[in-house]
Write a protein that holds these residues in place. Structure first.
Motif, PDB file in Angstrom:
ATOM      1  N   PHE A 183      10.459 -20.934  26.375  1.00 49.29           N
ATOM      2  CA  PHE A 183      10.307 -20.760  27.817  1.00 49.29           C
ATOM      3  C   PHE A 183      10.150 -19.275  28.127  1.00 49.29           C
ATOM      4  CE2 PHE A 183      12.667 -24.629  27.126  1.00 49.29           C
ATOM      5  CZ  PHE A 183      12.162 -25.530  28.048  1.00 49.29           C
ATOM      6  N   VAL A 184       9.392 -18.971  29.183  1.00 48.59           N
ATOM      7  CA  VAL A 184       9.229 -17.585  29.626  1.00 48.59           C
ATOM      8  C   VAL A 184       9.695 -17.474  31.072  1.00 48.59           C
ATOM      9  CG1 VAL A 184       7.384 -16.962  28.030  1.00 48.59           C
ATOM     10  CG2 VAL A 184       6.805 -18.043  30.207  1.00 48.59           C
ATOM     11  N   ALA A 185      10.109 -16.265  31.453  1.00 48.04           N
ATOM     12  CA  ALA A 185      10.688 -16.037  32.782  1.00 48.04           C
ATOM     13  C   ALA A 185       9.583 -15.912  33.830  1.00 48.04           C
ATOM     14  CB  ALA A 185      11.567 -14.787  32.766  1.00 48.04           C
ATOM     15  N   LYS A 186       8.838 -16.988  34.001  1.00 49.52           N
ATOM     16  CA  LYS A 186       7.744 -17.027  34.973  1.00 49.52           C
ATOM     17  C   LYS A 186       7.900 -18.272  35.825  1.00 49.52           C
ATOM     18  CE  LYS A 186       4.488 -14.556  31.978  1.00 49.52           C
ATOM     19  NZ  LYS A 186       3.124 -14.493  31.436  1.00 49.52           N
ATOM     20  N   SER A 187       7.955 -18.080  37.133  1.00 52.10           N
ATOM     21  CA  SER A 187       8.107 -19.191  38.072  1.00 52.10           C
ATOM     22  C   SER A 187       6.753 -19.554  38.662  1.00 52.10           C
ATOM     23  CB  SER A 187       9.086 -18.808  39.185  1.00 52.10           C
ATOM     24  OG  SER A 187      10.345 -18.439  38.640  1.00 52.10           O
ATOM     25  N   PRO A 188       6.601 -20.782  39.173  1.00 54.10           N
ATOM     26  CA  PRO A 188       5.302 -21.209  39.729  1.00 54.10           C
ATOM     27  C   PRO A 188       4.909 -20.404  40.959  1.00 54.10           C
ATOM     28  CG  PRO A 188       6.998 -22.844  40.191  1.00 54.10           C
ATOM     29  CD  PRO A 188       7.602 -21.854  39.239  1.00 54.10           C
ATOM     30  N   ARG A 189       3.739 -19.791  40.906  1.00 52.79           N
ATOM     31  CA  ARG A 189       3.299 -18.920  42.008  1.00 52.79           C
ATOM     32  C   ARG A 189       2.957 -19.705  43.261  1.00 52.79           C
ATOM     33  NH1 ARG A 189      -0.793 -14.740  38.825  1.00 52.79           N
ATOM     34  NH2 ARG A 189       0.768 -13.862  37.401  1.00 52.79           N
ATOM     35  N   HIS A 190       2.460 -20.924  43.090  1.00 49.07           N
ATOM     36  CA  HIS A 190       2.033 -21.689  44.260  1.00 49.07           C
ATOM     37  C   HIS A 190       3.213 -22.257  45.043  1.00 49.07           C
ATOM     38  CE1 HIS A 190       2.108 -24.161  40.649  1.00 49.07           C
ATOM     39  NE2 HIS A 190       2.322 -25.232  41.381  1.00 49.07           N
ATOM     40  N   PHE A 191       4.448 -22.096  44.520  1.00 48.81           N
ATOM     41  CA  PHE A 191       5.635 -22.509  45.258  1.00 48.81           C
ATOM     42  C   PHE A 191       6.558 -21.311  45.486  1.00 48.81           C
ATOM     43  CE2 PHE A 191       4.548 -26.661  43.296  1.00 48.81           C
ATOM     44  CZ  PHE A 191       4.441 -27.392  44.464  1.00 48.81           C
ATOM     45  N   ARG A 192       5.965 -20.138  45.569  1.00 51.13           N
ATOM     46  CA  ARG A 192       6.735 -18.906  45.613  1.00 51.13           C
ATOM     47  C   ARG A 192       7.652 -18.836  46.833  1.00 51.13           C
ATOM     48  NH1 ARG A 192       3.221 -13.846  44.181  1.00 51.13           N
ATOM     49  NH2 ARG A 192       3.509 -14.709  42.102  1.00 51.13           N
ATOM     50  N   ASP A 193       7.278 -19.476  47.957  1.00 48.40           N
ATOM     51  CA  ASP A 193       8.079 -19.407  49.172  1.00 48.40           C
ATOM     52  C   ASP A 193       9.326 -20.289  49.117  1.00 48.40           C
ATOM     53  OD1 ASP A 193       6.257 -17.655  50.227  1.00 48.40           O
ATOM     54  OD2 ASP A 193       5.101 -19.199  51.260  1.00 48.40           O
ATOM     55  N   HIS A 194       9.383 -21.200  48.174  1.00 47.94           N
ATOM     56  CA  HIS A 194      10.518 -22.104  48.051  1.00 47.94           C
ATOM     57  C   HIS A 194      11.555 -21.469  47.120  1.00 47.94           C
ATOM     58  CE1 HIS A 194      12.942 -25.655  47.520  1.00 47.94           C
ATOM     59  NE2 HIS A 194      12.144 -26.378  48.295  1.00 47.94           N
ATOM     60  N   LYS A 195      12.727 -21.163  47.636  1.00 50.98           N
ATOM     61  CA  LYS A 195      13.731 -20.407  46.890  1.00 50.98           C
ATOM     62  C   LYS A 195      14.113 -21.089  45.579  1.00 50.98           C
ATOM     63  CE  LYS A 195      18.236 -18.164  47.373  1.00 50.98           C
ATOM     64  NZ  LYS A 195      19.406 -17.932  48.254  1.00 50.98           N
ATOM     65  N   GLU A 196      14.332 -22.405  45.619  1.00 55.30           N
ATOM     66  CA  GLU A 196      14.769 -23.113  44.421  1.00 55.30           C
ATOM     67  C   GLU A 196      13.712 -23.081  43.321  1.00 55.30           C
ATOM     68  OE1 GLU A 196      17.856 -24.468  43.596  1.00 55.30           O
ATOM     69  OE2 GLU A 196      18.288 -23.220  45.354  1.00 55.30           O
ATOM     70  N   TYR A 197      12.438 -23.100  43.705  1.00 54.33           N
ATOM     71  CA  TYR A 197      11.382 -23.073  42.696  1.00 54.33           C
ATOM     72  C   TYR A 197      11.286 -21.706  42.023  1.00 54.33           C
ATOM     73  CZ  TYR A 197       9.891 -27.555  44.626  1.00 54.33           C
ATOM     74  OH  TYR A 197       9.841 -28.863  45.028  1.00 54.33           O
ATOM     75  N   GLY A 198      11.811 -20.692  42.671  1.00 47.56           N
ATOM     76  CA  GLY A 198      11.859 -19.367  42.062  1.00 47.56           C
ATOM     77  C   GLY A 198      12.842 -19.285  40.904  1.00 47.56           C
ATOM     78  N   LYS A 199      13.627 -20.332  40.722  1.00 46.75           N
ATOM     79  CA  LYS A 199      14.597 -20.373  39.621  1.00 46.75           C
ATOM     80  C   LYS A 199      14.058 -21.139  38.411  1.00 46.75           C
ATOM     81  CE  LYS A 199      18.422 -20.348  42.979  1.00 46.75           C
ATOM     82  NZ  LYS A 199      19.585 -21.098  43.510  1.00 46.75           N
ATOM     83  N   LEU A 200      12.837 -21.619  38.529  1.00 47.66           N
ATOM     84  CA  LEU A 200      12.247 -22.395  37.444  1.00 47.66           C
ATOM     85  C   LEU A 200      11.705 -21.504  36.331  1.00 47.66           C
ATOM     86  CD1 LEU A 200      10.303 -24.963  39.621  1.00 47.66           C
ATOM     87  CD2 LEU A 200      12.145 -25.558  38.040  1.00 47.66           C
TER      88      LEU A 200
END
Length: 347
Positions: A183-200
């Motif tokens: 896994f790499v420390a990259k979160s989905p950009r298209h859900f960037r406004d959703h705080k919980e998705y920033g933890k993915l």
């Protein structure tokens, strides 16, 4: 114009526009290796395992084009698999993104490891905090290096080390290995406004892809040559053409095409297979969907703000017009001339 002329033009393009010298590649890899050795000495007081650095990206897959000036290194966190678990989000369109959480055993243990306390929220490992920790850690390691001038800057989820004399860029990507999965420390950009998705965390298939690509062309075939030509064309174009897409999009198209067992990849089939690769890209863009090779349910161009239908249609029309005849491929894609429309040809 016969196909043999297209074949000659493609081979000439490989020599003059795509490839670089083995000496340049060797010198660049030696510089990267020196960085690795310096990091090996910086193992104490850090949550990262600098003794287990993974090479990834085009420079180590034999797919780098134009210059040997970009490298990617993945440095994993020093995790115990028994202390963490992988949790899949309910949303199906998140593809290969997952939460990394502390296991129940770890949460209830009296001997809880405090190493990662500053990197978690509500028992979840936070990619942004790990990136910042990596940046701070690498900065300290770089400060101890001598004999080189390095400008350190944040580059999204990675860190870029630039050598002024050699013009090398090395992305240091923080990641982790859990139950054999990367896994790499990259979160989905298209859900960037959703705080919980920033933890993915994004699951990485770089190791599998590297192994697959390195196994290609064992019989002096032309898969990688096809891809490197298309990547070079992309590098020379603006966003209204191929530059809107990433090189990973093009590599994914090649992985799908190479999976077709009925195709022949002998060197003299370079022209045919190059046209097949362009057509594969056209087909995917026409559907507004480039499926991830290892996770077919994931669309690599799902971000509609960046990859809107109008932009994709523009690329499709440009490619279709260029691919229509061999003369157009040579003139438009290789020699960068304005495509001739069908109406122009009639007139």
């Amino acid at each position: 114009m016969s196909e043999s002329n297209l074949l000659l033009e493609l081979r000439n393009y490989l020599k003059t526009e795509v490839t670089f010298t083995k000496l340049e590649q060797t010198q660049a890899k030696e510089a990267v290796q020196n960085i690795r050795k310096s990091f090996h000495k910086f193992q104490h007081s850090t949550p990262f395992n600098f003794k287990q650095i993974y090479h990834q990206g085009s420079s180590y897959e034999g797919l780098k084009v134009i210059a040997a000036d970009e490298f990617d290194l993945l440095i994993p966190l020093n995790l115990k698999s028994s202390d963490w678990k992988i949790k899949e989000p309910r949303e199906k369109d998140l593809g290969n993104y997952f939460w990394i959480e502390k296991s129940e055993k770890s949460q209830n243990s009296n001997e809880n490891d405090k190493t990662f306390d500053d990197l978690i929220e509500q028992e979840r490992l936070i990619p942004e905090k790990v990136r910042k920790c990596m940046q701070s850690t690498v900065q300290k390691a770089v400060n101890g290096m001598t004999g080189m001038t390095i400008n350190l800057r944040s580059s999204g989820p990675a860190i870029t080390l630039k050598f002024n004399d050699k013009k090398l860029s090395i992305d240091i990507v923080p990641g982790l290995i859990l139950n054999g999965r990367h896994f790499v420390a990259k979160s989905p950009r298209h859900f960037r406004d959703h705080k919980e998705y920033g933890k993915l965390w994004r699951e990485s298939f770089s190791k599998k892809e590297k192994k697959r690509i390195k196994a290609m062309d064992k019989m002096n075939e032309c898969r990688r040559d096809c891809l490197k030509i298309l990547k070079t064309i992309r590098e020379k174009r603006g966003e209204s053409q191929l530059k809107l897409l990433s090189s990973y999009h093009l590599k994914t198209c090649m992985l799908h095409l190479a999976n077709r067992t009925e195709l022949s990849w002998e060197p003299d089939k370079l022209a045919d297979r190059f046209k097949d690769l362009v057509q594969t890209l056209i087909d995917f863009l026409s559907e507004s969907n480039i499926p991830h090779f290892h996770c077919r349910s994931m669309n690599l161009i799902i971000n509609k703000n960046k990859y809107n239908k109008e932009s994709l249609d523009h690329i499709v029309k440009w490619l279709e017009n260029a691919r229509r005849e061999d003369e157009q491929i040579i003139s438009v894609l290789l020699h960068e001339k304005k495509p001739q429309s069908i109406q122009d040809q009639v007139e």
